[in-house]
Enzyme design. Structure first.
Site, PDB file in Angstrom:
ATOM      1  N   CYS A 244      14.986  -5.918   0.665  1.00  0.00           N
ATOM      2  CA  CYS A 244      15.698  -5.785  -0.610  1.00  0.00           C
ATOM      3  C   CYS A 244      16.277  -4.378  -0.709  1.00  0.00           C
ATOM      4  O   CYS A 244      15.585  -3.393  -0.456  1.00  0.00           O
ATOM      5  CB  CYS A 244      14.742  -6.029  -1.778  1.00  0.00           C
ATOM      6  SG  CYS A 244      13.907  -7.630  -1.735  1.00  0.00           S
TER       7      CYS A 244
ATOM      8  N   ARG B 139      -8.787  -3.002 -10.153  1.00  0.00           N
ATOM      9  CA  ARG B 139      -7.911  -3.710  -9.218  1.00  0.00           C
ATOM     10  C   ARG B 139      -7.555  -2.806  -8.055  1.00  0.00           C
ATOM     11  O   ARG B 139      -7.431  -1.594  -8.220  1.00  0.00           O
ATOM     12  CB  ARG B 139      -6.617  -4.147  -9.922  1.00  0.00           C
ATOM     13  CG  ARG B 139      -6.752  -5.371 -10.794  1.00  0.00           C
ATOM     14  CD  ARG B 139      -5.672  -5.382 -11.862  1.00  0.00           C
ATOM     15  NE  ARG B 139      -5.959  -4.425 -12.911  1.00  0.00           N
ATOM     16  CZ  ARG B 139      -5.100  -4.066 -13.861  1.00  0.00           C
ATOM     17  NH1 ARG B 139      -3.883  -4.557 -13.865  1.00  0.00           N
ATOM     18  NH2 ARG B 139      -5.452  -3.211 -14.803  1.00  0.00           N
TER      19      ARG B 139
ATOM     20  N   CYS C 248       8.531  -7.622   6.146  1.00  0.00           N
ATOM     21  CA  CYS C 248       8.960  -8.479   5.036  1.00  0.00           C
ATOM     22  C   CYS C 248       9.849  -9.589   5.572  1.00  0.00           C
ATOM     23  O   CYS C 248      10.408  -9.479   6.671  1.00  0.00           O
ATOM     24  CB  CYS C 248       9.759  -7.680   3.997  1.00  0.00           C
ATOM     25  SG  CYS C 248       8.782  -6.527   3.021  1.00  0.00           S
TER      26      CYS C 248
ATOM     27  N   ARG D 266      -4.788   2.351  -8.154  1.00  0.00           N
ATOM     28  CA  ARG D 266      -4.300   3.067  -9.326  1.00  0.00           C
ATOM     29  C   ARG D 266      -5.039   2.639 -10.591  1.00  0.00           C
ATOM     30  O   ARG D 266      -5.069   3.366 -11.573  1.00  0.00           O
ATOM     31  CB  ARG D 266      -2.794   2.847  -9.497  1.00  0.00           C
ATOM     32  CG  ARG D 266      -1.956   3.426  -8.355  1.00  0.00           C
ATOM     33  CD  ARG D 266      -0.481   3.124  -8.530  1.00  0.00           C
ATOM     34  NE  ARG D 266       0.007   3.625  -9.798  1.00  0.00           N
ATOM     35  CZ  ARG D 266       0.864   2.985 -10.570  1.00  0.00           C
ATOM     36  NH1 ARG D 266       1.310   1.787 -10.220  1.00  0.00           N
ATOM     37  NH2 ARG D 266       1.275   3.521 -11.698  1.00  0.00           N
ATOM     38  N   TYR D 267      -5.595   1.429 -10.571  1.00  0.00           N
ATOM     39  CA  TYR D 267      -6.303   0.890 -11.731  1.00  0.00           C
ATOM     40  C   TYR D 267      -7.780   0.741 -11.382  1.00  0.00           C
ATOM     41  O   TYR D 267      -8.131   0.411 -10.249  1.00  0.00           O
ATOM     42  CB  TYR D 267      -5.731  -0.470 -12.126  1.00  0.00           C
ATOM     43  CG  TYR D 267      -4.230  -0.498 -12.327  1.00  0.00           C
ATOM     44  CD1 TYR D 267      -3.539   0.609 -12.810  1.00  0.00           C
ATOM     45  CD2 TYR D 267      -3.487  -1.641 -12.015  1.00  0.00           C
ATOM     46  CE1 TYR D 267      -2.164   0.587 -12.990  1.00  0.00           C
ATOM     47  CE2 TYR D 267      -2.112  -1.673 -12.199  1.00  0.00           C
ATOM     48  CZ  TYR D 267      -1.457  -0.553 -12.688  1.00  0.00           C
ATOM     49  OH  TYR D 267      -0.103  -0.583 -12.858  1.00  0.00           O
TER      50      TYR D 267
ATOM     51  N   ARG E  47       9.401   0.564  -2.176  1.00  0.00           N
ATOM     52  CA  ARG E  47       8.581   1.024  -1.050  1.00  0.00           C
ATOM     53  C   ARG E  47       9.429   1.110   0.219  1.00  0.00           C
ATOM     54  O   ARG E  47       9.020   0.664   1.295  1.00  0.00           O
ATOM     55  CB  ARG E  47       7.394   0.092  -0.818  1.00  0.00           C
ATOM     56  CG  ARG E  47       6.334   0.164  -1.897  1.00  0.00           C
ATOM     57  CD  ARG E  47       5.011  -0.439  -1.417  1.00  0.00           C
ATOM     58  NE  ARG E  47       4.057  -0.457  -2.521  1.00  0.00           N
ATOM     59  CZ  ARG E  47       3.627  -1.565  -3.116  1.00  0.00           C
ATOM     60  NH1 ARG E  47       4.055  -2.748  -2.703  1.00  0.00           N
ATOM     61  NH2 ARG E  47       2.771  -1.500  -4.118  1.00  0.00           N
TER      62      ARG E  47
ATOM     63  N   CYS F  32      14.304  -1.908  -3.054  1.00  0.00           N
ATOM     64  CA  CYS F  32      12.861  -1.820  -2.824  1.00  0.00           C
ATOM     65  C   CYS F  32      12.311  -0.446  -3.206  1.00  0.00           C
ATOM     66  O   CYS F  32      12.867   0.587  -2.844  1.00  0.00           O
ATOM     67  CB  CYS F  32      12.557  -2.108  -1.355  1.00  0.00           C
ATOM     68  SG  CYS F  32      10.793  -2.059  -0.960  1.00  0.00           S
TER      69      CYS F  32
ATOM     70  N   ASP G  59       6.398   1.098 -14.604  1.00  0.00           N
ATOM     71  CA  ASP G  59       5.303   1.739 -13.887  1.00  0.00           C
ATOM     72  C   ASP G  59       5.562   3.238 -13.867  1.00  0.00           C
ATOM     73  O   ASP G  59       6.638   3.682 -13.433  1.00  0.00           O
ATOM     74  CB  ASP G  59       5.229   1.223 -12.439  1.00  0.00           C
ATOM     75  CG  ASP G  59       4.071   0.275 -12.226  1.00  0.00           C
ATOM     76  OD1 ASP G  59       3.092   0.372 -12.968  1.00  0.00           O
ATOM     77  OD2 ASP G  59       4.160  -0.557 -11.307  1.00  0.00           O
TER      78      ASP G  59
ATOM     79  N   LYS H  95       0.418  -0.658 -16.643  1.00  0.00           N
ATOM     80  CA  LYS H  95       1.862  -0.720 -16.831  1.00  0.00           C
ATOM     81  C   LYS H  95       2.204  -0.407 -18.287  1.00  0.00           C
ATOM     82  O   LYS H  95       1.453  -0.773 -19.195  1.00  0.00           O
ATOM     83  CB  LYS H  95       2.394  -2.094 -16.417  1.00  0.00           C
ATOM     84  CG  LYS H  95       2.366  -2.293 -14.909  1.00  0.00           C
ATOM     85  CD  LYS H  95       2.916  -3.638 -14.511  1.00  0.00           C
ATOM     86  CE  LYS H  95       3.075  -3.712 -12.996  1.00  0.00           C
ATOM     87  NZ  LYS H  95       1.819  -3.479 -12.272  1.00  0.00           N
TER      88      LYS H  95
ATOM     89  N   ASP I  75      12.031   1.385 -10.512  1.00  0.00           N
ATOM     90  CA  ASP I  75      11.419   2.668 -10.167  1.00  0.00           C
ATOM     91  C   ASP I  75      12.440   3.579  -9.498  1.00  0.00           C
ATOM     92  O   ASP I  75      13.437   3.118  -8.934  1.00  0.00           O
ATOM     93  CB  ASP I  75      10.232   2.447  -9.228  1.00  0.00           C
ATOM     94  CG  ASP I  75       9.154   1.590  -9.856  1.00  0.00           C
ATOM     95  OD1 ASP I  75       8.729   1.909 -10.980  1.00  0.00           O
ATOM     96  OD2 ASP I  75       8.754   0.581  -9.233  1.00  0.00           O
TER      97      ASP I  75
END
Length: 337
Positions: A117, A104, A113, A100-101, A122, A120, A318, A325, A281
């Site tokens: 969570c 990076r 994981c 996205r950047y 994702r 989450c 985001d 950001k 998000d």
């Protein structure tokens, strides 16, 4: 088998396993398993011991135990709230990386994981198929990075990169480090919070081999920062690996001044720098965790009066399609809750 692997294999992945430990009613067990069929459940024995089973308001329980609200999907929610798939390198259905950047790239070494969570962003990936990168896929990633000299940093995210065994993680890091224009490697991991035994002396030595490496842990509440976790992270710090913390602002978990202030002070006391407070998000099934941006800005303004500058995290959002950001509190943001 190492201690962290034993802990991982003993993780609770169904409500039936939690009935005796948490005193769940039959209706609660059925509900949890219904939610977990869509958004998987995983809690390590270590983390389970931090919970207050009889306290429905326990913030750690809210973050780790499935609830009915997760099935109330909102119209503005998405399985891919940051539109990562539109900027991703794919191998069939397997997402290898996203960029996205400009300078990076974010690599997904695994979909596994240490625990799942409930907030989450994702959820489309976490725990769905348990696939790690193959050697061929690692090479696809390396070739992509090699062909783009503008990429200066590689970030391992997930899933959680520390779910990889040492040998696989070392092979991936070695291949990335062989790319001359890559300046830094960053690991984002909540694994130490779920399973601090993962930060073995051997792993710490491994990460030290590939310096400069930056380690970003994900601690949301002061009760997660246990003595065992502090000791585990100290191993990284003492070997020269900087440790930063990012947290997500979550309703009824850490959206109050006392909790945020306590966490930030405990972090800096432990030589961990508060890095980001993420505004949540719009991932599917997370509406019950959302905090109004106006409240987040007010909390950060109050927090600024209580903390030294180096201990104050940045409150950020985001946005899909953004090339960085967005800091919150400095200028208006068009983002409807």
């Amino acid at each position: 088998m190492e201690r962290w692997q034993q802990e991982d294999r003993a993780a609770y992945i169904s409500a039936g396993q939690l009935v005796d430990t948490m005193g769940l009613s039959e209706s609660r067990r059925v509900l949890i398993d219904r939610v977990a069929a869509q958004f998987p459940l995983k809690i390590t024995p270590y983390y389970l011991n931090l919970l207050e089973p009889g306290n429905a308001d326990d913030p750690l329980l809210k973050m780790s135990l499935p609830c009915e609200e997760e099935l109330s999907l909102q119209k503005d929610e998405s399985a891919d709230p940051l539109e990562e798939l539109s900027t991703s390198l794919l191998d069939g259905q397997r997402q290898l990386l996203t960029q996205r950047y400009q300078n990076r790239v974010l690599v997904f070494p695994t979909t596994r994981c240490g625990g799942y969570c409930r907030f989450c962003f994702r959820k489309r990936l976490a725990g769905k198929n348990g696939r790690d990168l193959s050697p061929d896929q690692c090479e696809q990633i390396a070739s992509y990075i090699e062909d783009r000299p503008s990429i200066l940093e590689v970030i391992l995210s997930g899933g959680d990169p520390l779910m990889l065994e040492d040998k696989a993680l070392a092979a991936l890091l070695e291949r990335i480090r062989s790319i001359k224009h890559v300046r830094t490697i960053r690991l984002h991991s909540r694994m130490p919070v779920w399973n601090p035994y993962r930060l073995t002396e051997r792993l710490v030595a491994l990460l030290n081999r590939f310096q400069p490496v930056w380690f970003v842990v994900h601690i949301n509440h002061p009760r997660e920062l246990t003595g065992l976790l502090v000791q585990a992270l100290s191993g990284l710090i003492e070997r020269g690996v900087p440790v930063l913390n990012q947290m997500v602002l979550l309703k009824d978990v850490n959206d109050d001044l006392e909790t945020l202030n306590s966490l930030c002070w405990q972090l800096v006391k432990s030589r961990i720098q508060p890095y980001y407070v993420h505004h949540l998000d719009k991932a599917q099934g997370t509406a019950h965790f959302r905090v109004p941006i106006s409240k987040g800005i007010a909390l950060m303004d109050q927090l600024r009066q209580l903390l030294p500058g180096y201990a104050l995290p940045r409150y950020v959002l985001d946005l899909p399609g953004s090339t960085s950001k967005t800091p919150l509190g400095n200028h208006p943001v068009n983002y409807e809750l």
